[in-house]
Design an enzyme around this catalytic site. Structure first.
Site: not given
Length: 419
Positions: A206, A234, A265
């Site tokens: 990240s 991610h 996310k």
């Protein structure tokens, strides 16, 4: 509300003499050292929904947001919002319970099935966050005789999860396959066939935007009879041709043993995490994983939001391509200007500055130009590796990207970072 806050601040709150002493001699001293180091983290307060374009309190200007994990721009998607509203009406605001008592509704099981199908796995288990999923997996799976072999730059939640388990801990240099093999050889000296050797890595790191070399890790895992755990926070929803993450990026879907990821996310941006893998593992987590057993279940609105996000991704495979195209454009233009950008063709684009104070000042100057970015420094990243982490979204237009790049060029010249 403001009157109440002022009244509270003006009232005489009394603490014990012991607590006052600790505040004076330890806490205030530590807070002063953070300020003096230039690493104090202020929280800017957003007064709009999360989006590529936002407003913050005490400012009337529109800001371009380049620091959210909102990779697909779905955080304020109208269809997702409507799905959440419908779930509120049908299922209520929450369950007031953990899953095994009275905290499992139809939609919780439906989402777990959707996640398993999305990743082409047997089963999945929901958590209130991926931090909790990472806190639950290692302690449940690994015993004292086992080995956990971890990349040195893994996310804090993986590190903290590993600390909770009793397995022997080995750490290999970041993405260094030679060092990983040495650690595997060290664990392989123990010939007990009942030992689990688990390699743990982020799929995408990240802070660096770098991608774990999963094909090489798989080769070493097979050679030394190890399992692979990948945190895909991610990557899920936007990385790989159809958003199935890092293993799809490497054309090896189904080859990773255990996947943990997030709903907070790309998949709507609300909250929630999960583990997906073999049914036997998921069953064991339901029986033994402490964060699962002792935390409230996900609110129905969040569950419905995530399911709708998966619908949108599966029905529009152009979304992942859009964010990666934007990332490629941003990276190319910034490197042409002379900025050092870390990472491997990922929407996380760390602009390296080195000095912590410079990173903080640089971000402040960017804000004055209508660009919302954040400087990252120690302890979030190693000392002298401060940076501004730009995160590109599918919701950013080319005009948005150009405006951000132009602001970087202006501030970069001001601070003599570029010529």
């Amino acid at each position: 509300m403001r009157f109440w806050l002022r009244s509270l601040q003006q009232s005489s709150i009394r603490y014990s003499s012991t607590l006052n002493q600790i505040i004076d001699k330890r806490l205030n001293s530590e807070l002063d050292s953070i300020r003096q180091a230039g690493t104090w983290k202020s929280e800017r307060i957003i007064s709009t929904s999360q989006s590529a374009h936002i407003k913050v309190e005490h400012s009337t200007n529109d800001l371009l947001n380049f620091c959210a994990n909102n990779y697909l721009g779905l955080a304020n998607n109208s269809q997702i919002i409507q799905a959440a509203k419908n779930a509120l009406d049908k299922y209520g605001s929450g369950l007031s319970s953990v899953r095994f008592i009275c905290g499992t509704q139809t939609i919780h099981k439906q989402l777990e099935q959707r996640i398993a199908k999305f990743h082409q796995r047997e089963d999945a288990i929901l958590y209130i966050s991926c931090f909790d999923a990472n806190a639950g997996i290692f302690e449940t799976l690994l015993k004292e005789q086992d080995y956990i072999i971890s990349d040195e730059l893994n996310h804090a939640s993986i590190i903290d999860g590993i600390r909770l388990c009793k397995a022997k801990r080995l750490r290999y240099k970041h993405k260094d396959m030679s060092d990983l093999e040495l650690k595997l050889q060290e664990s392989f000296n123990d010939k007990n066939e009942n030992i689990i050797r688990l390699i743990a890595t982020d799929g995408v790191f990240s802070m660096d935007g770098s991608i774990a070399p999963l094909p090489d890790i798989r080769r070493l895992a097979d050679k030394y009879k190890a399992l692979i755990f990948v945190d895909e926070c991610h990557a899920t929803g936007f990385f790989g041709p159809t958003g199935r993450g890092t293993e799809e990026h490497f054309q090896m879907t189904g080859n990773i043993d255990i996947i943990n990821s997030t709903l907070g996310k790309a998949l709507g941006g609300a909250a929630g995490g999960y583990t997906t893998g073999p049914k036997a593992l998921i069953d064991l987590l339901r029986q033994r994983s402490r964060p699962y057993l002792f935390s409230n279940t996900l609110p129905p609105s969040v569950v419905a939001s995530a399911m709708k996000a998966i619908d949108l991704i599966e029905n529009d495979t152009s979304l992942p391509g859009r964010v990666l195209e934007n990332a490629k454009y941003f990276r190319t233009e910034m490197q042409t200007l002379g900025f050092q950008i870390l990472g491997d063709s990922h929407p996380i684009c760390p602009v390296m500055l080195g000095d912590a104070r410079l990173a903080s000042q640089f971000a402040d100057e960017m804000l004055k130009r209508g660009i919302y970015v954040i400087g990252f420094s120690y302890p979030v990243v190693p000392k002298d590796r401060a940076r501004i982490r730009v995160q590109v979204s599918a919701a950013h237009s080319k005009a948005d990207l150009k405006r951000c790049i132009d602001a970087f060029a202006e501030v970069g010249r001001q601070f003599k970072v570029i010529k």
